[in-house]
Design a protein around this motif. Structure first.
Motif, PDB file in Angstrom:
ATOM      1  N   TYR A 178       0.709  -1.322   0.108  1.00 18.21           N
ATOM      2  CA  TYR A 178      -0.225   0.043   0.033  1.00 18.21           C
ATOM      3  C   TYR A 178       0.843   1.128  -0.037  1.00 18.21           C
ATOM      4  CZ  TYR A 178      -3.314   3.624   1.479  1.00 18.21           C
ATOM      5  OH  TYR A 178      -3.933   5.079   1.607  1.00 18.21           O
ATOM      6  N   LYS A 179       1.759   1.534   0.867  1.00 17.34           N
ATOM      7  CA  LYS A 179       2.420   2.681   1.093  1.00 17.34           C
ATOM      8  C   LYS A 179       3.376   2.819  -0.377  1.00 17.34           C
ATOM      9  CE  LYS A 179       3.720   2.504   5.880  1.00 17.34           C
ATOM     10  NZ  LYS A 179       4.411   2.387   6.962  1.00 17.34           N
ATOM     11  N   LYS A 182       0.689   4.057  -2.924  1.00 21.63           N
ATOM     12  CA  LYS A 182       0.297   5.440  -2.657  1.00 21.63           C
ATOM     13  C   LYS A 182       1.418   6.572  -3.194  1.00 21.63           C
ATOM     14  CE  LYS A 182      -1.110   8.320   1.176  1.00 21.63           C
ATOM     15  NZ  LYS A 182      -1.652   8.577   2.634  1.00 21.63           N
ATOM     16  N   LYS A 183       2.755   5.967  -2.974  1.00 24.92           N
ATOM     17  CA  LYS A 183       3.562   6.936  -3.288  1.00 24.92           C
ATOM     18  C   LYS A 183       3.702   7.079  -4.939  1.00 24.92           C
ATOM     19  CE  LYS A 183       8.916   7.375  -2.810  1.00 24.92           C
ATOM     20  NZ  LYS A 183       8.681   8.602  -2.178  1.00 24.92           N
ATOM     21  N   ARG A 186       1.126   8.995  -5.962  1.00 26.89           N
ATOM     22  CA  ARG A 186       0.806  10.351  -5.432  1.00 26.89           C
ATOM     23  C   ARG A 186      -0.199  10.376  -4.724  1.00 26.89           C
ATOM     24  NH1 ARG A 186       4.284  13.721 -10.255  1.00 26.89           N
ATOM     25  NH2 ARG A 186       6.234  12.523  -9.985  1.00 26.89           N
ATOM     26  N   ASN A 187      -0.670   9.770  -3.745  1.00 21.68           N
ATOM     27  CA  ASN A 187      -1.883   9.618  -3.358  1.00 21.68           C
ATOM     28  C   ASN A 187      -3.060   9.602  -4.275  1.00 21.68           C
ATOM     29  OD1 ASN A 187      -3.386   9.584  -0.805  1.00 21.68           O
ATOM     30  ND2 ASN A 187      -3.575  11.869  -0.691  1.00 21.68           N
ATOM     31  N   LYS A 189      -3.840  10.347  -7.347  1.00 17.68           N
ATOM     32  CA  LYS A 189      -4.158  11.739  -7.722  1.00 17.68           C
ATOM     33  C   LYS A 189      -3.236  11.778  -9.059  1.00 17.68           C
ATOM     34  CE  LYS A 189      -5.415  13.903  -3.812  1.00 17.68           C
ATOM     35  NZ  LYS A 189      -5.281  15.291  -2.945  1.00 17.68           N
ATOM     36  N   THR A 212     -10.025   4.724   1.359  1.00 14.59           N
ATOM     37  CA  THR A 212     -10.404   6.359   0.990  1.00 14.59           C
ATOM     38  C   THR A 212     -10.999   6.194  -0.201  1.00 14.59           C
ATOM     39  OG1 THR A 212      -8.324   6.680  -0.073  1.00 14.59           O
ATOM     40  CG2 THR A 212      -8.110   7.031   2.336  1.00 14.59           C
ATOM     41  N   HIS A 214     -10.286   8.335  -2.521  1.00 18.65           N
ATOM     42  CA  HIS A 214      -9.265   8.455  -3.660  1.00 18.65           C
ATOM     43  C   HIS A 214      -8.802   7.130  -4.115  1.00 18.65           C
ATOM     44  CE1 HIS A 214      -8.953  12.659  -3.149  1.00 18.65           C
ATOM     45  NE2 HIS A 214      -8.398  12.738  -1.918  1.00 18.65           N
ATOM     46  N   LEU A 215      -8.804   6.264  -3.292  1.00 25.62           N
ATOM     47  CA  LEU A 215      -8.327   4.932  -3.605  1.00 25.62           C
ATOM     48  C   LEU A 215      -9.524   4.047  -4.401  1.00 25.62           C
ATOM     49  CD1 LEU A 215      -6.428   2.489  -3.478  1.00 25.62           C
ATOM     50  CD2 LEU A 215      -7.455   1.870  -1.119  1.00 25.62           C
ATOM     51  N   TYR A 218      -9.643   5.725  -7.821  1.00 25.16           N
ATOM     52  CA  TYR A 218      -8.542   5.639  -8.885  1.00 25.16           C
ATOM     53  C   TYR A 218      -8.835   4.082  -9.359  1.00 25.16           C
ATOM     54  CZ  TYR A 218      -3.759   6.888 -10.378  1.00 25.16           C
ATOM     55  OH  TYR A 218      -2.762   7.015 -10.971  1.00 25.16           O
TER      56      TYR A 218
END
Length: 231
Positions: A178-179, A182-183, A186-187, A189, A212, A214-215, A218
């Motif tokens: 996950y980390k 996300k990186k 870019r969260n 986006k 989230t 956003h996830l 996306y």
């Protein structure tokens, strides 16, 4: 074995070492030991892995008829492997974009790819101009439906999600940390990783995280799960 007309094989041997020095046979030595083998071409690879403290000898007959080819290194000799459906990659040195071009050409019908590499890429390529486009080939994976990137540097997640480097097919299962995800996005986006992300229909995420919007948005076509079940 005088009646043996054909002998197909795939042999991989490892030797572990601590502080002692080891000398594995060279490719020339291995090829010489098969000098009387007249039926098929013999391919050999010798690798040293200082961090893992081991050495490897891989020998196989070619044409290669197995449906898997595991732990491919940077010194992969190439060839065409039409029977192979499952591939894994491992090395203590980075895999650059050109390496993935060679892998796709050698395994055109590959369905599952697992990657193990903790080293960041040295030659990261992005499309910023027409000149960049001319020098960068997009790798297409028309049959790849299972992509495992859990135990790898985030550069390789970027390698497969950037639409300037990779074209995935629809309906991909993606397993990833996950980390790192996300990186790279870019969260959740980033536009240049959105197209390939939208082709994922199952997203398996490792590590602690909170779901989230956003996830969800996306990976709008994906069923999202972690090691504890679906979210």
């Amino acid at each position: 074995m005088s009646q043996l007309n054909k002998f197909l094989f795939n042999i991989c041997s490892f030797i572990h070492f601590n502080n002692q020095k080891i000398n594995l046979p060279s490719n020339e030595d291995i090829q010489y030991s098969f000098k009387d083998f007249n039926y098929d071409q013999i391919i050999s690879c010798v690798n040293y892995f200082p961090e893992a403290k081991c050495g490897e000898c891989h020998i196989y007959s070619y044409p290669y008829t197995l449906r898997h080819y595991y732990y491919i290194r940077n010194n992969f000799p190439g060839g065409l492997f039409k029977c192979v459906r499952q591939v894994s990659l491992y090395d203590e040195h980075p895999f650059e974009h050109e390496f993935f071009i060679r892998i796709q050409k050698s395994f055109p019908l590959m369905k599952k790819l697992t990657l193990y590499n903790k080293k960041p890429q040295n030659n990261k390529q992005y499309r910023k101009s027409k000149e960049d486009i001319e020098h960068l080939s997009i790798v297409e994976y028309p049959y790849l439906t299972n992509l495992i990137l859990c135990d790898t540097h985030y550069d390789y997640i970027e390698e497969f999600l950037l639409d300037t480097k990779t074209c995935l097919t629809n309906g991909v299962y993606l397993s990833v940390n996950y980390k790192s995800l996300k990186k790279v996005t870019r969260n959740f986006k980033r536009d240049v990783t959105r197209i390939n992300s939208n082709k994922v229909n199952r997203l398996h995420v490792s590590g602690e995280f909170k779901i989230t919007e956003h996830l969800k948005n996306y990976f709008s076509h994906a069923e999202i799960s972690n090691y504890y079940g679906f979210i």
